[in-house]
Design a protein around this motif. Structure first.
Motif, mmCIF file in Angstrom:
data_model
loop_
_atom_site.group_PDB
_atom_site.id
_atom_site.type_symbol
_atom_site.label_atom_id
_atom_site.label_comp_id
_atom_site.label_asym_id
_atom_site.label_seq_id
_atom_site.Cartn_x
_atom_site.Cartn_y
_atom_site.Cartn_z
ATOM 1 N N THR A 112 0.821 -1.201 0.000
ATOM 2 C CA THR A 112 0.000 0.000 0.000
ATOM 3 C C THR A 112 0.857 1.255 0.000
ATOM 4 O O THR A 112 0.563 2.218 -0.704
ATOM 5 N N ARG A 130 -8.870 -1.438 -3.097
ATOM 6 C CA ARG A 130 -9.365 -0.628 -1.978
ATOM 7 C C ARG A 130 -10.257 -1.452 -1.056
ATOM 8 O O ARG A 130 -10.289 -1.230 0.156
ATOM 9 N N SER A 133 -7.953 -3.385 1.205
ATOM 10 C CA SER A 133 -7.397 -2.483 2.217
ATOM 11 C C SER A 133 -8.443 -2.150 3.279
ATOM 12 O O SER A 133 -8.147 -2.118 4.477
ATOM 13 N N TYR A 250 -5.582 3.801 3.371
ATOM 14 C CA TYR A 250 -6.858 3.587 2.689
ATOM 15 C C TYR A 250 -7.455 4.917 2.231
ATOM 16 O O TYR A 250 -7.972 5.024 1.112
#
Length: 265
Positions: A112, A130, A133, A250
């Protein structure tokens, strides 16, 4: 034929460019390291190891103390022995799970962070990336709340052993000052609910209580429970760091995905 000085200058230029390229490559790699996740992983591994290792040994010592001094009848503490044995198996599961989960979170942090810094990992800017995450963010929040409960639960035996230890210190103080007898100072384990009220003897007073405090089982169990409680606290701090790191990553990824979407149009 080029002069020797021009040849040497060209070689020096090439070497400097190679050094500069290696330096930029190292800086780029260091920029993709998730330092927060790395610190949290080390702290999480240390905390879980302390909690599981010390907690397992301390529970064994607690059973030995109860059997020898507070509950001589096996049937009185049979349920407690089964519960402690089950807790020891749970400790094995916790240690295995968090060893794997810590590695996964560290790997997710590397991936990430690289995507956030636009080094590589375009998958993270997609809806599927996403979603993964976000799943880690939610799971880390749940585990953080659960470990707060574990931390509170691990403080209970510390409180119990501290009461016994403080009572022994009072007895020693009375004996040293010769002000009064410590025979009337007692500790009743039955009030904590770990053994039934009909357990025999259920409590210890005066010299008997002092002898219990002088045993190796009591000394080791007391300090191991303290270390286990500290390990649980360290794990809570590690999960809080994970929460902040995963939530930040995120949010940045979600912002980048909207930015890319708007740029296309």
């Amino acid at each position: 034929m080029k002069p020797a000085m021009e040849t040497a200058a060209e070689e020096n230029t090439e070497q400097s460019q190679e050094k500069k390229g290696c330096f930029e490559c190292c800086i780029k790699c260091l920029g993709g390291v998730p330092y927060a996740s790395l610190v949290a992983t080390i702290l999480c591994f240390s905390g879980v190891a302390l909690f599981c290792g010390c907690g397992h040994v301390a529970l064994t010592g607690t059973v030995s103390i109860l059997e020898q001094h507070f509950s001589t009848n096996t049937s009185d503490h049979a349920l407690l022995s089964e519960v402690i044995q089950l807790m020891q198996y749970v400790i094995y599961g916790i240690a295995s799970f968090f060893f794997l989960y810590g590695i996964i979170l560290l790997a997710e942090g590397f991936y990430t962070t690289s995507a956030v810094k636009e080094l590589h990992g375009e998958f993270k800017t997609t809806a599927c990336g996403r979603c993964i995450s976000g799943m880690f963010v939610f799971l880390t929040y749940v585990l953080g709340v659960a470990w707060l409960g574990v931390f509170g639960f691990s403080a209970v035996p510390v409180f119990m052993f501290y009461n016994i230890w403080s009572s022994c210190e009072v007895i020693k103080s009375l004996q040293t000052n010769m002000t009064a007898s410590g025979d009337q100072i007692c500790v009743d384990i039955r009030q904590y609910g770990i053994i039934p009220w009909n357990a025999i003897p259920g409590r210890a007073c005066g010299p008997v209580l002092e002898n219990i405090c002088n045993t190796n089982e009591f000394y080791m169990s007391y300090h191991l429970f303290i270390v286990a409680c500290a390990g649980a606290g360290a794990t809570v701090i590690a999960l809080l760091i994970y929460m902040m790191a995963t939530t930040y990553n995120y949010a940045v990824l979600k912002f980048k995905s909207r930015e890319d979407c708007c740029t296309k149009f």
